[in-house]
Design a protein around this motif. Structure first.
Motif, short mmCIF file in Angstrom:
data_model
loop_
_atom_site.label_atom_id
_atom_site.label_comp_id
_atom_site.label_asym_id
_atom_site.label_seq_id
_atom_site.Cartn_x
_atom_site.Cartn_y
_atom_site.Cartn_z
N ALA A 85 0.82 -1.21 0.00
CA ALA A 85 0.00 0.00 0.00
C ALA A 85 0.85 1.26 0.00
O ALA A 85 0.34 2.36 -0.24
CB ALA A 85 -0.93 0.00 1.21
N ARG A 86 2.15 1.14 0.29
CA ARG A 86 3.03 2.31 0.34
C ARG A 86 3.65 2.65 -1.03
O ARG A 86 4.25 3.71 -1.20
CB ARG A 86 4.15 2.09 1.36
N ASP A 87 3.52 1.74 -1.98
CA ASP A 87 4.07 1.96 -3.33
C ASP A 87 2.89 2.15 -4.28
O ASP A 87 2.29 1.18 -4.74
CB ASP A 87 4.92 0.75 -3.74
N SER A 88 2.57 3.39 -4.57
CA SER A 88 1.37 3.70 -5.34
C SER A 88 1.39 3.09 -6.74
O SER A 88 0.39 2.54 -7.22
CB SER A 88 1.19 5.22 -5.44
N GLN A 89 2.55 3.15 -7.39
CA GLN A 89 2.64 2.62 -8.75
C GLN A 89 2.48 1.10 -8.75
O GLN A 89 1.75 0.54 -9.58
CB GLN A 89 3.97 3.02 -9.39
N ALA A 90 3.17 0.44 -7.83
CA ALA A 90 3.07 -1.02 -7.75
C ALA A 90 1.65 -1.45 -7.38
O ALA A 90 1.13 -2.44 -7.92
CB ALA A 90 4.07 -1.56 -6.72
N LEU A 91 1.03 -0.70 -6.49
CA LEU A 91 -0.35 -1.02 -6.08
C LEU A 91 -1.29 -0.93 -7.26
O LEU A 91 -2.12 -1.82 -7.48
CB LEU A 91 -0.78 -0.05 -4.97
N ALA A 92 -1.17 0.14 -8.03
CA ALA A 92 -2.03 0.31 -9.20
C ALA A 92 -1.82 -0.79 -10.21
O ALA A 92 -2.78 -1.31 -10.81
CB ALA A 92 -1.77 1.68 -9.83
N SER A 93 -0.56 -1.17 -10.40
CA SER A 93 -0.24 -2.22 -11.38
C SER A 93 -0.82 -3.57 -10.97
O SER A 93 -1.45 -4.26 -11.78
CB SER A 93 1.28 -2.33 -11.54
N VAL A 94 -0.63 -3.94 -9.69
CA VAL A 94 -1.11 -5.23 -9.21
C VAL A 94 -2.64 -5.29 -9.26
O VAL A 94 -3.22 -6.27 -9.76
CB VAL A 94 -0.62 -5.49 -7.77
N LEU A 95 -3.30 -4.26 -8.77
CA LEU A 95 -4.77 -4.27 -8.75
C LEU A 95 -5.35 -4.23 -10.16
O LEU A 95 -6.35 -4.91 -10.45
CB LEU A 95 -5.29 -3.10 -7.92
N GLY A 96 -4.73 -3.45 -11.04
CA GLY A 96 -5.21 -3.40 -12.42
C GLY A 96 -5.14 -4.76 -13.10
O GLY A 96 -6.08 -5.19 -13.77
N GLN A 97 -4.02 -5.46 -12.88
CA GLN A 97 -3.85 -6.78 -13.48
C GLN A 97 -4.81 -7.79 -12.87
O GLN A 97 -5.43 -8.59 -13.59
CB GLN A 97 -2.40 -7.24 -13.29
N ARG A 98 -4.94 -7.76 -11.56
CA ARG A 98 -5.81 -8.71 -10.86
C ARG A 98 -7.27 -8.56 -11.31
O ARG A 98 -7.96 -9.54 -11.60
CB ARG A 98 -5.71 -8.51 -9.36
N PHE A 99 -7.74 -7.33 -11.35
CA PHE A 99 -9.15 -7.12 -11.71
C PHE A 99 -9.41 -7.39 -13.19
O PHE A 99 -10.50 -7.85 -13.56
CB PHE A 99 -9.60 -5.70 -11.34
N SER A 100 -8.43 -7.13 -14.03
CA SER A 100 -8.62 -7.42 -15.46
C SER A 100 -8.74 -8.93 -15.70
O SER A 100 -9.39 -9.38 -16.66
CB SER A 100 -7.48 -6.84 -16.29
N ASN A 101 -8.11 -9.73 -14.84
CA ASN A 101 -8.17 -11.19 -14.97
C ASN A 101 -9.30 -11.82 -14.17
O ASN A 101 -9.50 -13.04 -14.23
CB ASN A 101 -6.84 -11.81 -14.52
N LEU A 102 -10.02 -11.00 -13.41
CA LEU A 102 -11.08 -11.53 -12.56
C LEU A 102 -12.27 -11.99 -13.39
O LEU A 102 -12.76 -11.27 -14.27
CB LEU A 102 -11.53 -10.47 -11.56
N LYS A 103 -12.73 -13.19 -13.11
CA LYS A 103 -13.92 -13.71 -13.77
C LYS A 103 -15.01 -13.92 -12.73
O LYS A 103 -14.76 -14.46 -11.66
CB LYS A 103 -13.61 -15.03 -14.48
N ALA A 104 -16.22 -13.46 -13.06
CA ALA A 104 -17.35 -13.58 -12.14
C ALA A 104 -18.61 -13.82 -12.94
O ALA A 104 -18.84 -13.16 -13.97
CB ALA A 104 -17.49 -12.33 -11.29
N SER A 105 -19.42 -14.77 -12.49
CA SER A 105 -20.66 -15.08 -13.20
C SER A 105 -21.81 -14.18 -12.77
O SER A 105 -22.86 -14.14 -13.41
CB SER A 105 -21.05 -16.55 -12.95
N GLY A 106 -21.61 -13.46 -11.65
CA GLY A 106 -22.67 -12.59 -11.14
C GLY A 106 -22.12 -11.29 -10.62
O GLY A 106 -21.08 -10.80 -11.07
N LYS A 107 -22.80 -10.73 -9.63
CA LYS A 107 -22.47 -9.43 -9.07
C LYS A 107 -21.15 -9.45 -8.31
O LYS A 107 -20.86 -10.38 -7.55
CB LYS A 107 -23.58 -8.98 -8.12
#
Length: 377
Positions: free
Chosen positions: A60-82
């Motif tokens: 959480a202290r590295d803004s660039q790394a945080l943005a990169s990790v969360l962006g990648q994780r959510f782009s790969n997230l699969k969900a069938s519902g809400k």
């Protein structure tokens, strides 16, 4: 609301995390955490066992790394519902960057929510604001303790249900308190071993008299149910222990704990999920049991009252209460205060206010009303 995935940031403010998990009952929970919060993460995972869980570690202290990790994780997230992203806990950067990354995913149906501790609802904040969207599930007393790494010592304390029938007797002891404190000034009762040598009869040291007020107090203690078999002979008394082995201490100080418990039980609106006087609770991972004069759970808050029957109060006593409330319930989601009999100077009142502590003089005519109003916010 049918929720497929619940996303949560882990922090010391863990009550909202557990409330969200119990409220939304998702098929899957994603925990976003920093290494410093791993112990809290483990307790949360244990509290919602049986649900599919996934962990995303971030810095959480590295803004660039945080943005990169969360962006990648959510782009790969699969969900069938809400997908619900709960934003109450965690750092601001985790919440802001996480929600920003999630909202960019057009393939997901996502909502950002926060918990309102006053209304006990989850409010939607993104993509469209909506108050009181989902009512919160109320956690039980033990659930709140456990998620903070604490637990109640087995069978310790007197519950609201046990104390409630003695409300009227406890009120009599409250009214008797001014003259009782006068008679009990500088009074010590003999030890149990001395009483045993005296045929089982206790006596007050320095040849102090067992005044009519003290005798009345002992009879009230028996009516309350903390002792039984009371036998008074002159300036001596015998009894059988039920809750206390020192009824003089009870009628001098401890009755205030039961007064708090009985009053809150009498005005129970159905939202209390457990409350105890004189309860022993472990602090942080089941070590070092600490006694709390009153501790209860209501609307996903811990309510803690310390009771002191003294003529003077000090800053140190306020700091002790403040430290205990943080240790047992974290820095948020609690109500704490002091029930007392002292005359408190303005400076000490201001200090209590800065610490977020409430003050109630048990001898005031409106003491019961104040206690209920503060505890039941």
């Amino acid at each position: 609301m049918k929720v497929d995935v619940l996303v949560q940031n882990v922090s010391d403010q863990c009550i909202p995390n557990l409330v969200a998990a119990k409220t939304y009952q998702p098929q899957r929970i994603i925990w976003i955490y920093t290494p410093e919060k791993e112990n809290i993460l483990k307790r949360l995972q244990q509290a919602v066992h049986g649900v599919r869980q996934e962990t995303w570690q971030v810095n959480a202290r590295d803004s660039q790394a945080l943005a990169s990790v969360l962006g990648q994780r959510f782009s790969n997230l699969k969900a069938s519902g809400k997908v619900v992203y709960h934003l109450t806990s965690g750092t601001k950067s985790m919440a802001l960057q996480g929600m920003y990354a999630l909202m960019k995913q057009s393939h997901l149906s996502a909502t950002g929510v926060v918990m309102d501790p006053q209304s006990q609802h989850f409010d939607a904040v993104l993509p469209k604001a909506a108050n009181n969207q989902t009512p919160c599930v109320s956690l039980g007393f033990n659930q709140i303790l456990h998620v903070h790494g604490s637990k109640r010592k087995d069978k310790s304390g007197r519950s609201m249900e046990i104390v409630l029938p003695h409300y009227d007797a406890i009120q009599k002891l409250r009214l008797l308190n001014p003259v009782l404190m006068r008679d009990l000034k500088d009074v010590d009762v003999c030890k149990k071993e001395e009483a045993q040598r005296n045929g089982g009869f206790y006596f007050l040291r320095q040849n102090k008299a067992l005044t009519s007020n003290i005798q009345q107090g002992l009879h009230i203690a028996q009516d309350i149910g903390v002792i039984k078999g009371l036998n008074i002979q002159g300036n001596q008394f015998a009894f059988q222990t039920v809750y206390t082995d020192n009824p003089i201490k009870y009628i001098r100080n401890v009755w205030m704990e039961d007064w708090v418990t009985a009053v809150l039980a009498k005005h129970n609106d159905g939202n209390w999920k457990g409350g105890f006087s004189g309860i022993e609770v472990s602090i942080k991972q089941y070590e070092n049991y600490q006694e709390f004069d009153f501790l209860g759970a209501r609307k996903n808050h811990l309510v803690y009252w310390s009771c002191k029957n003294t003529s003077k109060l000090s800053s140190a006593q306020l700091f002790e209460i403040d430290a205990l409330k943080d240790e047992v319930g974290g820095r948020d989601f609690h109500i704490a205060g002091l029930v007392h009999t002292a005359e408190i100077k303005e400076g000490l009142k201001q200090k209590a206010k800065r610490l977020g502590l409430h003050l109630v003089n048990v001898l005031d005519a409106d003491a019961e009303e104040k206690l209920v109003r503060i505890s039941c916010r």
